[in-house]
Write a protein that holds these residues in place. Sequence first.
Motif, short mmCIF file in Angstrom:
data_model
loop_
_atom_site.label_atom_id
_atom_site.label_comp_id
_atom_site.label_asym_id
_atom_site.label_seq_id
_atom_site.Cartn_x
_atom_site.Cartn_y
_atom_site.Cartn_z
N ASP A 111 53.80 83.07 31.87
CA ASP A 111 52.55 83.79 32.11
C ASP A 111 52.53 85.17 31.46
OD1 ASP A 111 54.48 84.86 33.65
OD2 ASP A 111 53.36 84.86 35.54
N SER A 112 53.39 85.37 30.48
CA SER A 112 53.45 86.67 29.80
C SER A 112 52.23 86.84 28.89
CB SER A 112 54.73 86.78 28.98
OG SER A 112 55.87 86.67 29.80
N LYS A 113 52.08 88.04 28.38
CA LYS A 113 50.97 88.35 27.50
C LYS A 113 51.16 87.63 26.17
CE LYS A 113 50.18 92.91 29.53
NZ LYS A 113 50.09 94.37 29.27
N ALA A 114 50.07 87.57 25.42
CA ALA A 114 50.09 86.84 24.15
C ALA A 114 51.05 87.46 23.15
CB ALA A 114 48.69 86.77 23.57
N GLU A 115 51.23 88.77 23.22
CA GLU A 115 52.11 89.44 22.25
C GLU A 115 53.58 89.41 22.64
OE1 GLU A 115 50.23 92.53 24.97
OE2 GLU A 115 49.58 90.80 23.75
#
Length: 484
Positions: A111-115
């Motif tokens: 669920d981490s950010k796209a970057e």
Amino acid sequence: MPRCAYHEPALCQHEKTGTHSMEPVKHKPPKVSRELPQPAADRGRHILKQKTNLATVTRGGNGGPRASHGQFFMKVDVPASAWGKIIGKGGETLKRLQEEFGVRIVVPRADSKAEATVTVRGPPAACEACAQHMHVIVEGMSRGKTKAATQGKTKSAAKQKHQGHLLWPTTCQVCKSHISSICNAFDHLGSNGHLKMVKCGIDTTLLLSNPPGDGSIVGVVELLEKSRDFHTQLGFDVDALTAQAPAMQQLFLAKQALRDEIARLPAIFDWIRVEQRFNSAWDESPLSGRTLSILEAPPFDELCARCLVGEKPPLIREPGLPALLPKPNPSGRQQRALKAKHQFPYDVDSSRLGIAVLHMHGMTLDALDVICGTSLIKALSGDSGRCSDTYFLQRMMGAVCCLHVPKRYYDQNDAGHAVEQLLCGSDSKRPRSFFTSSQVRIRNWRILITSEVDGRDADGDVVEIKTSIRKSRFLKESVALQVA
């Protein structure tokens, strides 16, 4: 302030204490989910970047995490769909990479950010090597998909080839006959059965000036031309088969010329001569309950004691038809299974029995050149069912003895054995099988051939029974029965 081993603040479990230690502290590893953040349709569409752009190195200083003692952090551009591959089953791959290269690897959560990217911490050379290894792992995923797709296409092509040839179908849909070669295709198209089904399948009246028949290639071509649409729907390539017709005509003429030449030759049987025959029976009754494999030589004294020389096979009888086939005796199921597996004493090798027969008649092995069974003769003649078996040859006192080890086991509970029992009977009190040893001369070779027989006729000649029956419980007039 020094950072802990897990340098990402979101992953660090020491934030609660407000302190960081240079020494790795034993704490619970971060929970890494294997769920991919991308939609299912995008999981396999990632494009690997060039090898030079795979990893981005961020050294300690402005704009990145601080390094200590010559170590630095590296951001490795691994697609989110490959994070699970880097972690491995139960974290095995991640642990192996860290131990092998001496680095610390952090894989972002699902669920981490796209970057978010995979980061590596350790000595510069070790980080570079680890990044390249991860590149190989990711690249292998793409090769695996390509390989799977290639294998799928290969299997599909093989399946399509198995379903039928380009010129003819594997099975004729109207006749249900199997077609395996171009010769078989022309023979089938020229058969009376296929012609009858074609006449029933087309609406118009089929008039042929050259009806197809045995070897009538011209008739087959005419049949294909006048029923082109019908045979095309069945899967036959009419134009290609018509183009092959001249070559098939030449092949048929060559075969016919060879048959005519063979028919003109006189029958010559002087090349083989039967000098004498010995009838014997084999006692299959167990004594001590022990069994021996066919590869183990039984005691010669017991071999001779079980060889009942001079005992004739049973007289064949003619039952009224239809006749109910006898059912196998349940009490002898284990014995029949051991006989099917060629276990001594329920079964005996033909060559070993032949040696015992010679010994019982006071003959020596010096009088013969070869001692074998009919299986070796069949294998030498090209029988495909016997060529796959194993044959051990051993020279004993000038004679070559052959031990035949079958590749397959033959069931003793089939309908064929039931027919033999119906025609020849059986003795359950003293189970026996009957053999005939024939001493033949082929030119200058003296050969003893021992084979199992089923019975004898009224003239005393041995009889072998073959039948086409497979699953029926009755012996009917329609069953093909060969008594030789």
